[in-house]
Design a protein around this motif. Structure first.
Motif, mmCIF file in Angstrom:
data_model
loop_
_atom_site.group_PDB
_atom_site.id
_atom_site.type_symbol
_atom_site.label_atom_id
_atom_site.label_comp_id
_atom_site.label_asym_id
_atom_site.label_seq_id
_atom_site.Cartn_x
_atom_site.Cartn_y
_atom_site.Cartn_z
ATOM 1 N N ILE A 180 -4.540 -3.355 8.769
ATOM 2 C CA ILE A 180 -5.934 -2.958 7.330
ATOM 3 C C ILE A 180 -5.487 -3.003 6.191
ATOM 4 N N LYS A 181 -6.455 -3.179 6.104
ATOM 5 C CA LYS A 181 -6.353 -4.029 3.854
ATOM 6 C C LYS A 181 -6.959 -2.878 3.797
ATOM 7 N N THR A 182 -6.865 -2.215 2.046
ATOM 8 C CA THR A 182 -7.907 -1.796 0.793
ATOM 9 C C THR A 182 -7.803 -2.315 0.268
ATOM 10 N N PHE A 183 -9.470 -2.182 -0.577
ATOM 11 C CA PHE A 183 -9.427 -2.745 -1.443
ATOM 12 C C PHE A 183 -10.289 -1.996 -2.869
ATOM 13 N N GLU A 184 -9.271 -1.845 -4.470
ATOM 14 C CA GLU A 184 -9.883 -0.940 -4.611
ATOM 15 C C GLU A 184 -11.803 -1.508 -5.768
ATOM 16 N N LEU A 185 -12.630 -0.562 -5.275
ATOM 17 C CA LEU A 185 -13.905 -1.145 -5.565
ATOM 18 C C LEU A 185 -14.534 0.255 -7.774
ATOM 19 N N HIS A 186 -15.189 0.032 -8.052
ATOM 20 C CA HIS A 186 -15.563 0.680 -8.957
ATOM 21 C C HIS A 186 -15.442 2.137 -8.597
ATOM 22 N N ASP A 187 -15.830 2.307 -7.482
ATOM 23 C CA ASP A 187 -16.266 4.198 -7.335
ATOM 24 C C ASP A 187 -15.734 4.464 -6.457
ATOM 25 N N GLN A 188 -15.354 3.277 -5.314
ATOM 26 C CA GLN A 188 -15.446 3.076 -4.320
ATOM 27 C C GLN A 188 -13.738 2.581 -3.692
ATOM 28 N N TYR A 189 -13.778 3.044 -2.296
ATOM 29 C CA TYR A 189 -12.526 1.535 -2.062
ATOM 30 C C TYR A 189 -13.280 1.451 -0.591
ATOM 31 N N THR A 216 -12.617 -10.308 14.422
ATOM 32 C CA THR A 216 -13.751 -9.780 13.740
ATOM 33 C C THR A 216 -12.749 -8.912 12.504
ATOM 34 N N THR A 217 -13.911 -7.916 12.011
ATOM 35 C CA THR A 217 -13.558 -7.136 10.435
ATOM 36 C C THR A 217 -14.948 -6.581 10.962
ATOM 37 N N PHE A 218 -14.184 -5.019 10.825
ATOM 38 C CA PHE A 218 -14.622 -4.384 10.177
ATOM 39 C C PHE A 218 -14.563 -3.141 9.150
ATOM 40 N N ALA A 219 -15.430 -3.247 7.929
ATOM 41 C CA ALA A 219 -15.166 -2.973 6.551
ATOM 42 C C ALA A 219 -16.000 -1.405 6.254
ATOM 43 N N PHE A 220 -15.693 -0.597 5.707
ATOM 44 C CA PHE A 220 -16.079 0.339 5.541
ATOM 45 C C PHE A 220 -15.943 0.756 4.217
ATOM 46 N N THR A 221 -16.733 2.046 3.200
ATOM 47 C CA THR A 221 -16.350 1.971 2.091
ATOM 48 C C THR A 221 -16.538 3.842 1.806
ATOM 49 N N LEU A 222 -15.231 4.675 1.009
ATOM 50 C CA LEU A 222 -15.169 6.096 1.064
ATOM 51 C C LEU A 222 -15.279 6.092 -0.590
ATOM 52 N N GLN A 223 -15.579 7.187 -0.637
ATOM 53 C CA GLN A 223 -16.087 7.842 -1.996
ATOM 54 C C GLN A 223 -14.269 7.697 -2.692
ATOM 55 N N TYR A 255 0.869 -1.207 0.111
ATOM 56 C CA TYR A 255 0.350 -0.018 0.082
ATOM 57 C C TYR A 255 0.964 1.313 -0.011
ATOM 58 N N THR A 256 1.164 1.232 -1.247
ATOM 59 C CA THR A 256 2.556 2.545 -1.096
ATOM 60 C C THR A 256 1.849 3.637 -1.763
ATOM 61 N N ALA A 257 1.190 3.448 -2.661
ATOM 62 C CA ALA A 257 0.729 3.929 -4.992
ATOM 63 C C ALA A 257 -0.323 4.694 -3.910
ATOM 64 N N PRO A 258 -0.619 6.222 -3.782
ATOM 65 C CA PRO A 258 -1.553 6.902 -3.183
ATOM 66 C C PRO A 258 -3.312 6.417 -3.598
ATOM 67 N N THR A 259 -3.911 6.201 -2.398
ATOM 68 C CA THR A 259 -4.949 6.035 -2.182
ATOM 69 C C THR A 259 -6.217 7.177 -2.278
ATOM 70 N N MET A 260 -6.399 7.907 -3.316
ATOM 71 C CA MET A 260 -6.981 9.060 -3.142
ATOM 72 C C MET A 260 -8.834 8.598 -3.071
ATOM 73 N N VAL A 261 -9.505 9.488 -1.991
ATOM 74 C CA VAL A 261 -10.573 9.551 -1.499
ATOM 75 C C VAL A 261 -10.661 10.907 -1.768
ATOM 76 N N TYR A 262 -12.161 10.680 -1.456
ATOM 77 C CA TYR A 262 -13.107 12.540 -1.002
ATOM 78 C C TYR A 262 -13.774 12.796 0.085
ATOM 79 N N ALA A 263 -13.374 12.810 1.393
ATOM 80 C CA ALA A 263 -13.725 12.888 2.297
ATOM 81 C C ALA A 263 -13.273 14.311 3.491
#
Length: 350
Positions: A257-266, A331-338, A221-229
């Motif tokens: 902590i993990k991030t997954f790229e979706l269509h228009d969200q992370y 336990t896993t908590f998962a949430f999305t960001l734009q 997770y070194t590349a930029p993960t740009m979100v709008y929030a």
């Protein structure tokens, strides 16, 4: 069945009955037809008038009232007046639908009332605990402030800790209230999520070491993960989730902590390998003051409002949060960001 058809069948039955009786005594088809025609016509007119005036008109009025109540004032004005072509059948359907809707409303009100009672009880308990502790320390101070200054300082410190806990509680309640009413604005900005995670991990590093918990955020997770929030509020979300995972994780365990790229969200996941949560607790996990193990939760500290604040912050962003858990596994908590797909200029430059 339409009203006119119902009257026609009723009059037809009366006319046939009278015609057949007449035929039985007169043995004449002529008199059968005459008696049938007169009785049918008379019955149809009488029944139509009586049923229309004293029964059908009242059924239409009842249907109209039920239909209006079901629609509500706004929808009624938008759709205009509605007249059913078959109110006798429609009123039954409307009553059943209306009764079902009201039953659901009553059940919801009962749940809300139960939640309100539990909430007031929890608030009262959460406030009483530090207040009674402060009261006890102050009373003890009055007795030992002169004779034992060292003990007095110790009790002053404990009173200060309880005042701090009380302050956190009031601030958290105030934050939830303002988030619900929209008084706290969401200051959207474009930012890289990766440095935010690393920043939170650095802040909680000492706490993780104390609890012998390893914080994992892989090098990929070194590349930029740009979100709008709102960066500060998302930071608060990550603080709460990672703190919880450390607090309830097992000794010598880990939090990843993990991030997954979706269509228009992370999709962001915070996972621990701790004691887990039973399925019956999951639906209520984001309620205010809801604690699975109240004794341990209070011993560990906190106000019991962290997950409720997390939920409100993400809902204010029009995003969702979910939880999945297996007892004794984790336990896993998962949430999305734009996602913000605009190119990042001068990334990595100071």
């Amino acid at each position: 069945m339409k009203f006119s058809v119902l009257v026609f069948i009723t009059a037809l039955a009366v006319g046939l009955s009278i015609g057949l009786v007449n035929y039985h005594f007169q043995q004449s088809w002529y008199y059968l037809l005459i008696s049938f025609g007169v009785s049918f016509g008379t019955s149809f007119l009488v029944f139509y008038y009586l049923l229309e005036r004293y029964i059908y008109s009242k059924i239409k009025l009842i249907y109209k009232q039920i239909h209006s109540l079901k629609l509500g004032k706004d929808l009624k004005e938008a759709l205009g007046e509605y007249v059913s072509s078959d109110p006798i059948n429609d009123v039954q359907q409307e009553v059943e639908e209306w009764a079902g809707a009201k039953k659901k409303e009553i059940e919801l009100l009962k749940k809300q009332e139960q939640f309100r009672r539990e909430f007031l009880s929890n608030v009262s308990h959460e406030f009483k605990t530090p207040l009674f502790a402060i009261q006890g320390y102050v009373e003890t101070l009055q007795d030992c402030i002169v004779d034992d200054p060292e003990m007095a300082i110790k009790f002053l410190k404990k009173a200060e800790n309880n005042i701090e806990r009380l302050s956190y509680l009031i601030n958290d309640l105030d934050s939830i209230s303002k988030l619900e009413t929209g008084e706290i604005p969401i200051n959207y900005q474009r930012f890289d999520f990766v440095p935010l995670v690393k920043e939170v991990m650095e802040i909680l590093e000492d706490k993780a070491l104390t609890n012998k918990t390893k914080l994992i955020f892989k090098d990929k997770y070194t590349a930029p993960t740009m979100v709008y929030a709102d960066r500060e509020k998302i930071r608060q979300v990550m603080m709460n989730l990672i703190q919880n995972s450390i607090k309830y994780g097992r000794e010598n365990g880990s939090t990843s902590i993990k991030t997954f790229e979706l269509h228009d969200q992370y999709l962001i996941e915070v996972t621990d390998d701790g004691m887990g949560i039973e399925e019956k607790h999951l639906p209520r996990l984001f309620e205010r003051f809801y604690r699975i193990d109240s004794h341990r939760s209070r011993k560990e500290g906190g106000t019991g409002l962290g997950l409720a604040i997390v939920k409100h912050i993400l809902e204010a962003h029009q995003q969702t949060i979910s939880v999945r858990s297996t007892p004794n596994i984790g336990t896993t908590f998962a949430f999305t960001l734009q996602k913000n797909n605009e190119p990042l200029l001068n990334y990595g430059k100071k």
